[in-house]
Enzyme design. Sequence first.
Site, PDB file in Angstrom:
ATOM      1  NE  ARG A 223       6.063   5.947   2.091  1.00  0.00           N
ATOM      2  CZ  ARG A 223       5.094   6.416   2.888  1.00  0.00           C
ATOM      3  NH1 ARG A 223       3.837   6.186   2.577  1.00  0.00           N
ATOM      4  NH2 ARG A 223       5.384   7.099   3.972  1.00  0.00           N
TER       5      ARG A 223
ATOM      6  CB  SER B 278      -1.106   5.743   1.330  1.00  0.00           C
ATOM      7  OG  SER B 278      -1.910   4.630   1.675  1.00  0.00           O
ATOM      8  CB  CYS B 279       1.082   1.738   4.359  1.00  0.00           C
ATOM      9  SG  CYS B 279       1.626   0.890   5.848  1.00  0.00           S
ATOM     10  CB  SER B 280       5.202   5.014   6.909  1.00  0.00           C
ATOM     11  OG  SER B 280       4.603   4.553   8.097  1.00  0.00           O
TER      12      SER B 280
ATOM     13  NE  ARG C 256      -4.131   1.793   0.719  1.00  0.00           N
ATOM     14  CZ  ARG C 256      -4.864   2.275  -0.251  1.00  0.00           C
ATOM     15  NH1 ARG C 256      -4.732   1.817  -1.469  1.00  0.00           N
ATOM     16  NH2 ARG C 256      -5.754   3.208   0.009  1.00  0.00           N
TER      17      ARG C 256
END
Length: 119
Positions: free
Chosen positions: A18, A13-15, A11
Amino acid sequence: MRGNEVEIWHRPSCSNSRGALALLREAGIEPVVVDYVASPPTKARLRQAIADAGLTVREAIRSKEAEYAARGLADPALSDDALLEAMVAAPILINRPFVFTPKGVRLCRPPETVLELLD
């Protein structure tokens, strides 16, 4: 370990997601990146991923998502099957990132958990 042997349910948008992806790439691995929200797993694949990661279904669900409350998923009487069906119907509820390698499956929270899966 080759990239085609490694998959991440990602995802952007998920730190945590990433971070795990960055650690894989730093290790020289370009994994198969699956946008699990756009292409959710089947109920059977999700069940297997959760089991292989050594988690319960409740440990693999994102309870902080608005969808969790909207669907009444905090109800302890709900079965694992009901929770899995909700997760497949609304994949935003699947905790992330799941990483699959020949060494096993992990929910990589924190991202450094991915290091357990590398040679």
